[in-house]
Design a protein around this motif. Structure first.
Motif, PDB file in Angstrom:
ATOM      1  N   VAL A  51       0.857  -1.202   0.242  1.00 56.84           N
ATOM      2  CA  VAL A  51       0.264   0.015   0.034  1.00 56.84           C
ATOM      3  C   VAL A  51       0.782   1.043  -0.116  1.00 56.84           C
ATOM      4  N   ILE A  52       0.506   2.083  -0.850  1.00 60.49           N
ATOM      5  CA  ILE A  52       1.321   3.232  -1.100  1.00 60.49           C
ATOM      6  C   ILE A  52       0.717   4.742  -0.742  1.00 60.49           C
ATOM      7  N   LEU A  53       1.214   5.997  -0.051  1.00 58.87           N
ATOM      8  CA  LEU A  53       0.583   6.910   0.052  1.00 58.87           C
ATOM      9  C   LEU A  53       1.481   7.968  -0.543  1.00 58.87           C
ATOM     10  N   THR A  54       0.744   8.708  -1.613  1.00 58.64           N
ATOM     11  CA  THR A  54       1.792   9.751  -2.286  1.00 58.64           C
ATOM     12  C   THR A  54       1.219  11.190  -2.196  1.00 58.64           C
ATOM     13  N   ALA A  55       2.171  12.063  -2.274  1.00 61.02           N
ATOM     14  CA  ALA A  55       1.697  13.705  -2.160  1.00 61.02           C
ATOM     15  C   ALA A  55       0.822  13.895  -3.249  1.00 61.02           C
ATOM     16  N   ALA A  56       0.310  15.053  -3.389  1.00 65.76           N
ATOM     17  CA  ALA A  56      -0.709  15.386  -4.842  1.00 65.76           C
ATOM     18  C   ALA A  56       0.036  15.269  -5.967  1.00 65.76           C
ATOM     19  N   ASP A  57       1.265  15.412  -6.000  1.00 70.05           N
ATOM     20  CA  ASP A  57       2.142  15.340  -7.253  1.00 70.05           C
ATOM     21  C   ASP A  57       2.762  13.776  -7.675  1.00 70.05           C
ATOM     22  N   GLY A  58       2.192  12.998  -6.858  1.00 69.43           N
ATOM     23  CA  GLY A  58       2.397  11.754  -7.049  1.00 69.43           C
ATOM     24  C   GLY A  58       3.777  11.009  -6.594  1.00 69.43           C
ATOM     25  N   LEU A  59       4.461  12.110  -5.521  1.00 66.13           N
ATOM     26  CA  LEU A  59       5.620  11.498  -4.886  1.00 66.13           C
ATOM     27  C   LEU A  59       5.259  10.501  -4.185  1.00 66.13           C
ATOM     28  N   ILE A  60       5.956   9.331  -4.076  1.00 67.42           N
ATOM     29  CA  ILE A  60       5.626   8.163  -3.074  1.00 67.42           C
ATOM     30  C   ILE A  60       6.219   8.710  -1.718  1.00 67.42           C
ATOM     31  N   LEU A  61       5.456   8.881  -0.742  1.00 69.88           N
ATOM     32  CA  LEU A  61       5.660   9.376   0.560  1.00 69.88           C
ATOM     33  C   LEU A  61       6.069   7.868   1.524  1.00 69.88           C
ATOM     34  N   ASP A  62       4.925   6.778   1.346  1.00 69.03           N
ATOM     35  CA  ASP A  62       5.242   5.976   2.332  1.00 69.03           C
ATOM     36  C   ASP A  62       4.714   4.555   1.523  1.00 69.03           C
ATOM     37  N   ALA A  63       5.644   3.634   1.597  1.00 73.12           N
ATOM     38  CA  ALA A  63       5.051   2.169   0.812  1.00 73.12           C
ATOM     39  C   ALA A  63       5.328   1.128   1.944  1.00 73.12           C
ATOM     40  N   LEU A  64       4.484   0.456   2.398  1.00 69.42           N
ATOM     41  CA  LEU A  64       4.315  -0.513   3.281  1.00 69.42           C
ATOM     42  C   LEU A  64       3.336  -1.841   2.666  1.00 69.42           C
ATOM     43  N   GLY A  65       3.992  -2.868   3.345  1.00 70.53           N
ATOM     44  CA  GLY A  65       3.260  -4.185   2.863  1.00 70.53           C
ATOM     45  C   GLY A  65       4.243  -5.475   2.829  1.00 70.53           C
ATOM     46  N   ASP A  66       3.843  -6.460   1.860  1.00 73.52           N
ATOM     47  CA  ASP A  66       4.659  -7.427   1.850  1.00 73.52           C
ATOM     48  C   ASP A  66       6.211  -7.590   1.306  1.00 73.52           C
ATOM     49  N   ALA A  67       6.996  -7.638   2.450  1.00 73.91           N
ATOM     50  CA  ALA A  67       8.405  -7.432   2.102  1.00 73.91           C
ATOM     51  C   ALA A  67       8.972  -7.915   0.843  1.00 73.91           C
ATOM     52  N   GLU A  68       8.627  -9.062   0.246  1.00 78.48           N
ATOM     53  CA  GLU A  68       9.126  -9.453  -0.724  1.00 78.48           C
ATOM     54  C   GLU A  68       8.921  -8.770  -2.114  1.00 78.48           C
ATOM     55  N   PHE A  69       7.577  -8.273  -2.096  1.00 76.81           N
ATOM     56  CA  PHE A  69       6.853  -7.544  -3.028  1.00 76.81           C
ATOM     57  C   PHE A  69       7.557  -5.925  -3.037  1.00 76.81           C
ATOM     58  N   LEU A  70       7.897  -5.596  -1.746  1.00 74.93           N
ATOM     59  CA  LEU A  70       8.315  -4.453  -1.689  1.00 74.93           C
ATOM     60  C   LEU A  70       9.833  -4.251  -2.370  1.00 74.93           C
ATOM     61  N   THR A  71      10.655  -5.422  -2.305  1.00 75.14           N
ATOM     62  CA  THR A  71      11.901  -5.330  -2.822  1.00 75.14           C
ATOM     63  C   THR A  71      11.820  -5.455  -4.365  1.00 75.14           C
ATOM     64  N   LYS A  72      10.700  -6.271  -4.982  1.00 77.06           N
ATOM     65  CA  LYS A  72      10.619  -6.272  -6.419  1.00 77.06           C
ATOM     66  C   LYS A  72       9.977  -4.925  -6.963  1.00 77.06           C
ATOM     67  N   ALA A  73       9.126  -4.346  -6.039  1.00 79.12           N
ATOM     68  CA  ALA A  73       8.572  -2.892  -6.592  1.00 79.12           C
ATOM     69  C   ALA A  73       9.802  -1.940  -6.508  1.00 79.12           C
ATOM     70  N   ALA A  74      10.729  -2.044  -5.760  1.00 71.90           N
ATOM     71  CA  ALA A  74      11.601  -1.061  -5.465  1.00 71.90           C
ATOM     72  C   ALA A  74      12.525  -1.108  -6.720  1.00 71.90           C
ATOM     73  N   ARG A  75      12.536  -2.591  -7.327  1.00 71.35           N
ATOM     74  CA  ARG A  75      13.446  -2.488  -8.611  1.00 71.35           C
ATOM     75  C   ARG A  75      12.855  -1.718  -9.769  1.00 71.35           C
ATOM     76  N   VAL A  76      11.499  -1.454  -9.779  1.00 77.61           N
ATOM     77  CA  VAL A  76      11.007  -0.818 -10.859  1.00 77.61           C
ATOM     78  C   VAL A  76      10.930   0.799 -10.185  1.00 77.61           C
ATOM     79  N   ALA A  77      11.550   0.959  -9.296  1.00 75.37           N
ATOM     80  CA  ALA A  77      11.239   2.409  -8.591  1.00 75.37           C
ATOM     81  C   ALA A  77      10.117   2.767  -8.043  1.00 75.37           C
TER      82      ALA A  77
END
Ligand code: ATP
Length: 615
Positions: free
Chosen positions: A92-118
């Motif tokens: 789950v992700i929260l961004t600012a009004a311009d789309g900048l990701i402020l927080d991302a939390l959830g499944d650790a494995e998928f967090l790592t995969k998602a981080a690979r595509v920024a």
């Protein structure tokens, strides 16, 4: 002709659009097509690799701090979505009004995969920077959007399936975006619905927060839905509509552009209800709505929080089993049934209490925490009940309302309830029964509307049997009890350690915990529970350079050794700080988590123990 499967359809659509320059109507949703067009027209090249650089850590911290209010507002929903996202292998992700990701939390494995595509904090996911994606496209379209797999503009993002909804403030400005993202190969049923429901709750609280004390007109077709996030809410200033929530716009058939233009008479044929009344109200369209006007009587009460903690690191995360219990207790709290939280020191009783408040119908009211063990006996009565001017020597000239009245309309959190002096217990019981407070030194009783959450590390039934705690007060307060497990008893200690690491922004700092380290940590006894764990994690984070993967060697020395099956005798040789730490751990374990008793045994104060546990 055979119908194309969805993956074939998207492949054909991409080929036609990106290679052939033809609009593949019918093969992809029209809004995706419109977004591809916008991206191509703005010069993005779908064949190129997107270059998405996260901003520097300090710049991100600054942005997060700037959006602290939004982050705090969204925290309950982030956490409840986090619980389900974690199970579904998504984030789950929260961004600012311009789309900048402020927080991302959830499944650790998928967090790592998602981080690979920024897809991680510090990266802008606006459409202009990142091409078609749920976050950016939801901002452009100003509505909830789902973008699956290869519908993303850039191919590498095809591994994602994302559902996002903008969060609107009551004047129609987008203040952020909430997003649920997971593997494209897995079907994420209901993801968009879950995000929309969460945003509805967030916008509801945002409305109340932005117009404290204003005259809000609330309405619905179904009177049962008044007082819930499903109600329409509007504010008029000089008869002009100046604010509305999305439910109101839907019910009245308006859009945001009408704010500031539409007048009360354009919408309603009936007069405004009198403050506090619920009445049937006829719209100009002839439709009948049930409406209530809230009187602007709410006085903002300063929240007194004797145990206030710094905002930094105040993110709470809850293990799924605790999140479920919280869910149930919110309902009890909303029905004015007190909750008693039981658990060893540092198991997160106060965090849970704050969460219950944040999620309850009293969320906009105050949360007043009273530590019954920390207030001197002579003062606790005055602090709680307030006093008349000159009630006792040292009293303030003008008197004081007292914490009970400060908590009016909100939640009173009584920490260390077992330490409440007996004399006070009877007075307090009277307040709970009669719902009014009489200040010390006389004066008229004042009505108070408080919900009570109490916490204790003791077994209060033993205190009742020993006569140090009143049975009638116990039964009054312990109508619903929630036992917070010691950290070592969490269903998955490993998951808790990883979740706490995320909560303190460990991953965002570019530092990772190795599996060895986490497994070793999970085998430790943690007498100070989450408080001690967070303290240790925080100190490791501060000491590590970005990019490091932490191992067992990075733990404080006293935590590096494998656990002994029986508690070892306190060593008499070795580094003083380690001996001290072990003595504290042992004393707390021997006192079954009772820090006050452990402090007495060691001849030091409770606060010294807390400080050393957090070290
Ligand atoms: N759910 C949580 N999420 C993140 N951190 C937590 C959570 N629960 C506890 N902590 C960490 O542990 C610390 C202590 O939590 P809290 O004060 O709620 O515990 P407690 O059970 O009320 O302790 P005590 O009874 O000793 O006062 C917090 O300051 C925080 O660092």
């Amino acid at each position: 002709m055979r119908q194309l499967s969805s993956s074939e359809a998207i492949t054909v659509a991409r080929r036609r659009f990106f290679d052939g320059g033809v609009a593949p109507h019918g093969l992809v949703p029209e809004n995706i097509l419109a977004s591809w067009r916008r991206c191509a027209e703005s010069g993005l090249d779908a064949a190129a690799r997107p270059v998405l650089m996260p901003m520097e850590r300090h710049a991100l911290s600054e942005r997060q701090e700037r959006h602290e209010e939004l982050r705090r507002l969204c925290r309950p929903e982030l956490e409840s979505l986090y619980a389900s996202a974690n199970q579904a292998g998504s984030i789950v992700i929260l961004t600012a009004a311009d789309g900048l990701i402020l927080d991302a939390l959830g499944d650790a494995e998928f967090l790592t995969k998602a981080a690979r595509v920024a897809l991680k904090p510090g990266v802008p996911w606006s459409e202009a920077a990142t091409g078609t994606n749920a976050i950016g496209t939801a901002i452009v379209e100003r509505r909830a959007v789902e973008v699956r797999g290869q519908e993303h503009f850039y191919r590498p993002h095809g591994m994602l399936s994302c559902s996002a909804s903008p969060i609107f403030d009551p004047r129609g400005a987008v203040v952020g975006v909430l997003d649920l993202s997971g593997e494209a190969s897995i079907r994420h049923l209901h993801a968009l619905g879950m995000v929309q429901l969460a945003v509805e709750q967030i916008e509801y609280r945002l409305f109340e927060r932005q117009f404290p004390g204003a005259e809000i007109v609330r309405f619905q077709h179904d009177p049962e839905l008044l007082g819930t996030p499903r109600e329409g809410m509007v504010v008029f200033e000089n008869h002009k509509l100046v604010a509305a929530n999305r439910q109101a716009l839907r019910l009245l058939g308006l859009d945001w552009n009408e704010l500031g233009r539409t007048r009360y008479d354009d919408l309603f044929a009936s007069a405004l209800p009198r403050p506090g009344d619920t009445v049937g109200m006829r719209c100009q369209t002839g439709e009948l709505l049930h409406a209530r006007r809230e009187a602007s009587t709410r006085v903002s009460v300063p929240v007194r929080q004797p145990r206030a903690k710094p905002a930094r690191n105040a993110v709470s995360v809850f293990a799924p089993e605790i999140a479920q219990a919280i869910e149930r207790h919110v309902r009890l709290l909303d029905a004015d049934i007190p909750t008693l939280l039981q658990g060893e020191t540092g198991t997160g009783k106060e965090r849970v209490a704050r969460e219950l408040h944040r999620r309850s119908a009293r969320a906009t009211g105050p949360f007043v925490a009273v530590n019954c063990a920390a207030l001197p006996e002579g003062l606790i009565e005055a602090e709680l009940f307030g006093y008349q001017a000159g009630a006792f020597t040292g009293a303030r000239k003008e008197g004081a309302a007292g914490l009970l009245r400060d908590a009016d309309g909100g939640v009173l959190f009584l920490d260390e309830l077992g330490d409440m002096p007996l004399t006070l217990q009877s007075r307090f019981l009277r307040v709970l029964q009669e719902r009014e407070v009489t200040p010390l030194g006389g004066g008229r009783p004042c009505a108070v509307d408080i919900a009570v959450i109490a916490a204790t590390h003791q077994d209060l039934t033993l205190a009742v049997a020993a006569g140090t705690f009143r049975a009638d007060l116990y039964y009054r307060i312990a109508q619903a009890t929630m036992c917070l497990p010691a950290l070592r008893d969490h269903a998955s200690v490993i998951a808790t350690i990883r979740a706490m690491w995320l909560a303190i922004d460990g991953d965002e700092a570019g530092v990772r915990l190795s599996d060895d380290l986490v497994e070793h940590m999970a085998s430790l006894p943690w007498p100070g529970n989450l408080r001690q764990l967070v303290g240790v994690l925080r100190s490791m984070m501060v000491m590590a350079d970005a990019g490091r993967v932490l191992g067992i060697v990075d733990l404080p020395a006293e935590l590096r050794a494998p656990v002994q099956s029986r508690p070892a005798a306190v060593p008499t040789e070795g580094r003083l700080d380690i001996i001290e730490q072990q003595a504290i751990d042992q004393a707390i374990a021997q006192c079954r988590g009772n820090v006050a008793a452990a402090a007495r045994r060691l001849g030091i104060s409770r606060s010294t123990i807390y400080r050393k546990l957090e070290r």
